[in-house]
Design a protein around this motif. Structure first.
Motif, short mmCIF file in Angstrom:
data_model
loop_
_atom_site.label_atom_id
_atom_site.label_comp_id
_atom_site.label_asym_id
_atom_site.label_seq_id
_atom_site.Cartn_x
_atom_site.Cartn_y
_atom_site.Cartn_z
N ALA A 1 4.26 1.88 0.05
CA ALA A 1 3.77 0.59 0.53
C ALA A 1 4.91 -0.35 0.89
CB ALA A 1 2.88 -0.05 -0.54
N ARG A 2 5.97 -0.33 0.08
CA ARG A 2 7.11 -1.23 0.28
C ARG A 2 7.80 -0.93 1.62
NH1 ARG A 2 9.34 -5.51 -0.53
NH2 ARG A 2 11.01 -5.90 -1.99
N PHE A 3 8.07 0.33 1.89
CA PHE A 3 8.76 0.67 3.13
C PHE A 3 7.82 0.56 4.34
CE2 PHE A 3 12.00 2.46 0.35
CZ PHE A 3 13.16 2.10 1.02
N TYR A 4 6.56 0.88 4.16
CA TYR A 4 5.62 0.74 5.28
C TYR A 4 5.52 -0.71 5.71
CZ TYR A 4 1.29 0.99 7.99
OH TYR A 4 0.36 0.90 9.00
N LYS A 5 5.52 -1.61 4.74
CA LYS A 5 5.47 -3.03 5.06
C LYS A 5 6.75 -3.47 5.76
CE LYS A 5 4.36 -7.53 3.04
NZ LYS A 5 3.99 -8.26 1.82
N SER A 6 7.92 -2.93 5.30
CA SER A 6 9.19 -3.30 5.96
C SER A 6 9.28 -2.73 7.37
CB SER A 6 10.37 -2.80 5.12
OG SER A 6 10.49 -1.39 5.19
N PHE A 7 8.53 -1.64 7.63
CA PHE A 7 8.48 -1.08 8.98
C PHE A 7 7.53 -1.84 9.90
CE2 PHE A 7 9.44 3.37 7.09
CZ PHE A 7 10.79 3.02 6.96
N GLY A 8 6.88 -2.87 9.35
CA GLY A 8 5.96 -3.69 10.14
C GLY A 8 4.54 -3.15 10.16
N GLY A 9 4.21 -2.22 9.27
CA GLY A 9 2.88 -1.65 9.24
C GLY A 9 1.85 -2.58 8.61
N GLU A 10 0.62 -2.48 9.06
CA GLU A 10 -0.45 -3.34 8.55
C GLU A 10 -1.65 -2.55 8.03
OE1 GLU A 10 -1.42 -5.95 11.72
OE2 GLU A 10 0.45 -7.11 11.59
N LYS A 11 -1.71 -1.23 8.31
CA LYS A 11 -2.85 -0.43 7.88
C LYS A 11 -2.62 0.09 6.46
CE LYS A 11 -3.76 1.10 12.63
NZ LYS A 11 -3.86 2.28 13.54
N TRP A 12 -2.71 -0.83 5.51
CA TRP A 12 -2.34 -0.48 4.13
C TRP A 12 -3.32 0.51 3.50
CZ3 TRP A 12 -5.63 -1.50 0.08
CH2 TRP A 12 -6.67 -2.40 0.34
N LYS A 13 -4.59 0.46 3.90
CA LYS A 13 -5.56 1.40 3.33
C LYS A 13 -5.24 2.83 3.75
CE LYS A 13 -9.39 -1.95 3.24
NZ LYS A 13 -10.73 -2.28 3.75
N THR A 14 -4.90 3.01 5.03
CA THR A 14 -4.53 4.34 5.51
C THR A 14 -3.28 4.83 4.81
OG1 THR A 14 -5.47 3.80 7.67
CG2 THR A 14 -4.01 5.70 7.56
N ASN A 15 -2.34 3.92 4.59
CA ASN A 15 -1.08 4.29 3.95
C ASN A 15 -1.28 4.80 2.53
OD1 ASN A 15 1.43 3.10 2.15
ND2 ASN A 15 2.10 4.00 4.09
N VAL A 16 -2.07 4.08 1.75
CA VAL A 16 -2.26 4.48 0.36
C VAL A 16 -3.10 5.75 0.27
CG1 VAL A 16 -4.32 3.06 -0.04
CG2 VAL A 16 -2.82 3.60 -1.94
N LEU A 17 -4.06 5.94 1.17
CA LEU A 17 -4.85 7.17 1.16
C LEU A 17 -4.00 8.38 1.53
CD1 LEU A 17 -8.20 5.96 2.81
CD2 LEU A 17 -7.87 6.72 0.44
#
Length: 599
Positions: A355-371
């Motif tokens: 989650a930390r790096f996905y957010k730093s990459f500018g990602g917003e689809k947090w539900k997809t990321n955690v799944l």
């Protein structure tokens, strides 16, 4: 054990002859010795029958484990063969690691009393009639197992019963198991264990080892008030010290070159900024406005980093406990159980890092990321594992995981690991994005044409050579412990190799990252992960070489099982090494761009 088997004439039925093999009794070893016992496995004291008590046992139990072969990946339970069975006795409870590795420990009909010598003791008698279909089937299974060189694995006081025999140059070889029997071909060629004695010479003949002689060695504890302890298992570990020195030397050279070069670069850049007639920027400073630009496929990279972090911490803690003695090989299945439990409990750091790096990459689809973090990599491993288990079920192998155990593993995954991953992801997304030392330009900088050695593929291929060089010696012993059924004890060396692997993966990735930045190529995120992760490809190549050069596996099912389980190890190793490379490179670029002056 003794058995009477019919003598059958070729060509339809090769003859089955009987043979005696090993010894029964107790032989005293050195009388005085001292030892410090690490926690994790309490020793058992033995004494004469008239002195036995709750703290000192007189009866020595022998347990039988699964039978396996280097020519087949399919192990079988002891009860699958028509051997002498225990009339009574409690089966030891198996932990998760033992079940996953297919161990099936059963009580045996062999009973000993400490310091009491017994000779020629009959355990059972077996008679076969080839006109009966059931007996014929048992004999066929027995012959097939001898042709594939299946091995007994017996256990006394949590130690393997070793079989030692003389080999060339007066040396003596010991194996933690002994074969069911052996076969002389119709051309008189001795196969497997038949080569150790000239008594095995009759053509087209199966020799079944139906008589065993067992020696149990012991030493008296201190003054003898505590009885004695068994010391039947012996081990002579080998050093990897030469390769360790080479790797440390190379790592030291790489680190020294990098530090001196970077020191000169930073000093030159800062000196230019302090002069009025500053020249045009050059080298890696040129890409400061693009160095932290989000990578393509940032979702997938962040998921890989989360799973890799989970594996990295699991490996470190498992090896650390193994070095302390908590996960002794005598405590069967403990290593695998510890690894599985740690992986389940480490879902939180996996979710947090992803989650930390996905957010730093500018990602917003947090539900997809955690799944994806919860299910992608673990799902691939479980799917492969389940397919392999279906093959084992179809072959009737003892290595097949019971359905109840599979349900328990799924419960650990869905009920513990997944919720912990969600918790980690929650805290990862809640925190602010990682702050970088330099700003990212709105318009991406054009990357100039690259020379051959700074192109992505050559660098990735070269990057995995040095890390693989520091592990391939230990890799041989690890593969032997998995496929050739040898005991692995060198956890201290393995932990040291683990540390060296982390260092070499980091240095190789940083070195190549520096070359690419100097060539004004700022796409370092995926390249750093793949450069270090390419070590797994060399691992796969070595596993293929090991399969064809060291093993004698035959049969489609065994071949599929070998490469199926190998692919699981390759994926885990890819995520493990790739994560090391990314973190090392991330630290490197953050450090160098934080110390150089940028307008």
């Amino acid at each position: 054990m003794s058995a009477r088997l019919p003598v059958l004439s070729p060509p339809r039925w090769p003859r089955l002859l009987l043979l005696s093999l090993l010894l029964l009794g107790a032989v005293p070893g050195p009388r005085r010795s001292g030892a410090f016992y690490l926690p994790g496995l309490a020793p058992v004291n033995f004494c004469d029958e008239e002195k036995k008590s709750d703290e000192c046992k007189a009866e020595i139990e022998l347990f039988v484990n699964r039978l396996d072969s280097v020519e087949s990946v399919l192990p079988y339970e002891y009860t699958a063969f028509d051997f002498c069975q225990a009339s009574e006795g409690k089966r030891p409870s198996e932990n998760l690691g033992q079940v996953l590795f297919g161990e099936r420990i059963e009580p045996s009909p062999y009973k000993f009393t400490f310091n009491k010598k017994e000779t020629c003791k009959l355990v059972c008698t077996k008679t076969y009639h080839t006109e009966k279909a059931e007996d014929k089937q048992k004999l066929e299974f027995l012959k097939k197992s001898m042709l594939l060189n299946y091995q007994h694995h017996w256990i006394v006081d949590n130690m393997p019963v070793t079989w030692c025999y003389d080999v060339e140059d007066g040396q003596r070889f010991c194996n933690p198991g002994f074969p069911i029997g052996c076969y002389i071909t119709d051309k008189g060629h001795a196969k497997d264990a038949c080569v150790i004695s000239s008594d095995f010479h009759e053509r087209d003949t199966f020799y079944i080892f139906n008589h065993v002689d067992i020696k149990i060695y012991y030493h008296v504890v201190e003054t003898g008030s505590m009885g004695a302890r068994l010391v039947a298992a012996k081990l002579e570990p080998k050093s990897i010290m030469n390769s360790l020195v080479i790797v440390l030397f190379l790592s030291g050279m790489v680190a020294m070159i990098m530090l001196r070069t970077l020191h000169k670069d930073i000093a030159r850049y800062n000196q230019m900024d302090s002069t009025e007639d500053a020249q045009e920027e050059f080298g890696w400073k040129l890409v400061h406005g693009d160095i932290f630009r989000p990578p393509r496929k940032g979702m997938l990279l962040s998921v890989f980093l989360g799973s890799g972090t989970q594996i990295l911490i699991m490996t470190f803690v498992t090896l650390f406990f193994a070095c302390l003695g908590f996960l002794s090989p005598a405590n069967r299945g403990a290593l695998m159980t510890c690894a599985v439990v740690l992986w389940v409990l480490l879902g939180t750091p996996a979710g947090y890092v992803a989650a930390r790096f996905y957010k730093s990459f500018g990602g917003e689809k947090w539900k997809t990321n955690v799944l994806l973090t919860s299910f992608l990599c673990p799902g691939i491993v479980f799917a492969d594992f389940f397919i392999m288990n279906l093959i084992l079920w179809g072959e009737g192998s003892s290595a097949a995981i019971p359905f109840g155990t599979l349900v328990a593993i799924l419960a650990l995954w869905f009920c513990i690991s997944v919720p912990l991953t969600f918790i980690g992801a929650y805290f990862g997304f809640k925190k602010n994005a990682i702050e970088h030392p330099v700003r990212t330009n709105q318009i991406p900088r054009q990357i100039p044409e690259q020379s051959f050695y700074t192109k992505p593929l050559p660098g990735i291929i070269m990057g995995g050579i040095l890390p693989f060089g520091c592990i391939f010696i230990q890799l041989f012993f690890i593969l032997n412990s998995i496929w050739s059924h040898q005991m692995y004890y060198m956890f201290g060396f393995l932990f040291l190799v683990f540390i060296i692997l982390v260092i070499t993966c980091s240095e190789a990735t940083i070195l190549l990252c520096y070359f690419h930045l100097c060539a004004e190529d700022y796409h370092w995120q995926w390249r750093s992960f793949l450069t270090s992760g390419f070590t797994a490809v060399y691992f796969l190549i070595y596993a293929v070489h090991y399969f064809f050069s060291k093993l004698q596996i035959t049969g489609t099912a065994s071949t599929i099982l070998y490469f199926g389980y190998t692919m699981i190890m390759v994926l885990i190793f890819f995520l493990f090494t790739g994560t090391i490379g990314f973190f090392a490179c991330f630290w490197f670029v953050t450090k160098i761009y934080s110390v150089v002056k940028v307008d």
